[in-house]
Motif scaffolding. Structure first.
Motif, mmCIF file in Angstrom:
data_model
loop_
_atom_site.group_PDB
_atom_site.id
_atom_site.type_symbol
_atom_site.label_atom_id
_atom_site.label_comp_id
_atom_site.label_asym_id
_atom_site.label_seq_id
_atom_site.Cartn_x
_atom_site.Cartn_y
_atom_site.Cartn_z
ATOM 1 N N LEU A 4 -105.716 178.752 -0.876
ATOM 2 C CA LEU A 4 -105.814 177.362 -0.407
ATOM 3 C C LEU A 4 -105.257 176.384 -1.436
ATOM 4 C CD1 LEU A 4 -109.319 177.358 1.306
ATOM 5 C CD2 LEU A 4 -107.073 177.325 2.398
ATOM 6 N N LEU A 5 -105.537 176.638 -2.713
ATOM 7 C CA LEU A 5 -104.990 175.783 -3.764
ATOM 8 C C LEU A 5 -103.468 175.868 -3.781
ATOM 9 C CD1 LEU A 5 -107.468 176.412 -6.734
ATOM 10 C CD2 LEU A 5 -107.194 174.308 -5.415
ATOM 11 N N PHE A 75 -97.823 186.450 -7.456
ATOM 12 C CA PHE A 75 -97.708 187.320 -8.616
ATOM 13 C C PHE A 75 -98.479 186.849 -9.834
ATOM 14 C CE2 PHE A 75 -93.660 187.760 -6.276
ATOM 15 C CZ PHE A 75 -93.895 189.039 -5.802
ATOM 16 N N SER A 76 -98.562 185.561 -10.043
ATOM 17 C CA SER A 76 -99.195 185.098 -11.274
ATOM 18 C C SER A 76 -99.753 183.692 -11.117
ATOM 19 C CB SER A 76 -98.177 185.106 -12.418
ATOM 20 O OG SER A 76 -97.158 184.164 -12.170
ATOM 21 N N ARG A 77 -100.569 183.342 -12.072
ATOM 22 C CA ARG A 77 -101.064 181.974 -12.139
ATOM 23 C C ARG A 77 -99.981 181.118 -12.780
ATOM 24 N NH1 ARG A 77 -103.539 180.372 -17.161
ATOM 25 N NH2 ARG A 77 -103.164 181.959 -18.722
ATOM 26 N N PRO A 78 -100.063 179.813 -12.644
ATOM 27 C CA PRO A 78 -99.042 178.957 -13.245
ATOM 28 C C PRO A 78 -99.028 179.090 -14.765
ATOM 29 C CG PRO A 78 -100.351 177.732 -11.656
ATOM 30 C CD PRO A 78 -101.004 179.059 -11.832
ATOM 31 N N GLY A 79 -97.870 179.295 -15.307
ATOM 32 C CA GLY A 79 -97.715 179.395 -16.754
ATOM 33 C C GLY A 79 -97.302 178.073 -17.360
ATOM 34 N N ARG A 80 -97.072 178.111 -18.654
ATOM 35 C CA ARG A 80 -96.674 176.886 -19.351
ATOM 36 C C ARG A 80 -95.335 176.360 -18.855
ATOM 37 N NH1 ARG A 80 -98.072 179.093 -25.230
ATOM 38 N NH2 ARG A 80 -100.321 179.136 -24.979
ATOM 39 N N ALA A 81 -94.416 177.264 -18.554
ATOM 40 C CA ALA A 81 -93.098 176.829 -18.078
ATOM 41 C C ALA A 81 -93.229 176.097 -16.743
ATOM 42 C CB ALA A 81 -92.164 178.027 -17.948
ATOM 43 N N LEU A 131 -103.119 167.820 -10.281
ATOM 44 C CA LEU A 131 -104.501 168.298 -10.305
ATOM 45 C C LEU A 131 -104.600 169.697 -9.709
ATOM 46 C CD1 LEU A 131 -107.574 167.810 -10.711
ATOM 47 C CD2 LEU A 131 -107.572 166.833 -8.405
ATOM 48 N N LEU A 132 -103.914 169.920 -8.590
ATOM 49 C CA LEU A 132 -103.951 171.238 -7.950
ATOM 50 C C LEU A 132 -103.318 172.302 -8.833
ATOM 51 C CD1 LEU A 132 -103.093 170.114 -4.332
ATOM 52 C CD2 LEU A 132 -105.258 171.100 -5.089
ATOM 53 N N LEU A 133 -102.236 171.967 -9.507
ATOM 54 C CA LEU A 133 -101.605 172.930 -10.413
ATOM 55 C C LEU A 133 -102.539 173.260 -11.571
ATOM 56 C CD1 LEU A 133 -98.976 174.507 -10.807
ATOM 57 C CD2 LEU A 133 -98.162 172.621 -12.229
#
Length: 146
Positions: A4-5, A75-81, A131-133
């Motif tokens: 949902l996010l 595949f992944s959560r948000p990274g720094r990039a 905020l969602l990120l």
């Protein structure tokens, strides 16, 4: 919850991108602010006021964070990039609005008082997408520490 996010984030970035494509050619335009009688539209100026609408076109940079999240969503959560990419897109969008406001445009008056609902939704989606990120990044961190 994570799905949902992700979807909410994609909707926000998609709407901001859509507004960047749609606004310059189809919107009525920015007004100069509150005035008596009919609002004065910046695109009626012969000098530089007509270029204010083009500043919203910078919103199309949100197509990049949108595309990165679509690719990385499963595949992944948000990274720094990805956070940096969103930050650059947000900074460019805010800079474009700042430039428009220096010339003629009253951004928030146009969005919320004229009203221009598509611009108002994009202005709300801009911080909401951040905020969602951030929540997506936190949800991935919480899952790792369990």
């Amino acid at each position: 919850m994570r799905v949902l996010l992700n979807l909410a984030y994609l909707v926000c970035c998609g709407w901001i991108t859509f507004t960047g494509y749609w606004w310059p050619g189809r919107a009525v335009g920015f007004v100069s602010g509150p005035s008596e009688g009919e609002p004065f539209y910046c695109n009626q100026l012969m000098s530089s006021g007509g270029e204010d609408d083009l500043m919203v076109a910078i919103f199309v940079v949100f197509a990049l964070p949108f595309a990165v999240r679509v690719i990385a969503m499963w595949f992944s959560r948000p990274g720094r990039a990805e956070l940096a990419l969103w930050g650059i897109a947000a900074a460019l969008a805010c800079f474009g609005l700042f430039l428009a406001s220096l010339d003629c445009a009253a951004i928030f008056y146009t969005a919320f008082r004229l009203p221009a609902p598509e611009l108002a939704a994009a202005l709300i989606a801009l911080p909401l997408s951040g905020l969602l990120l951030w929540l997506l990044r936190r949800s991935g961190t919480a899952r790792r520490h369990r």
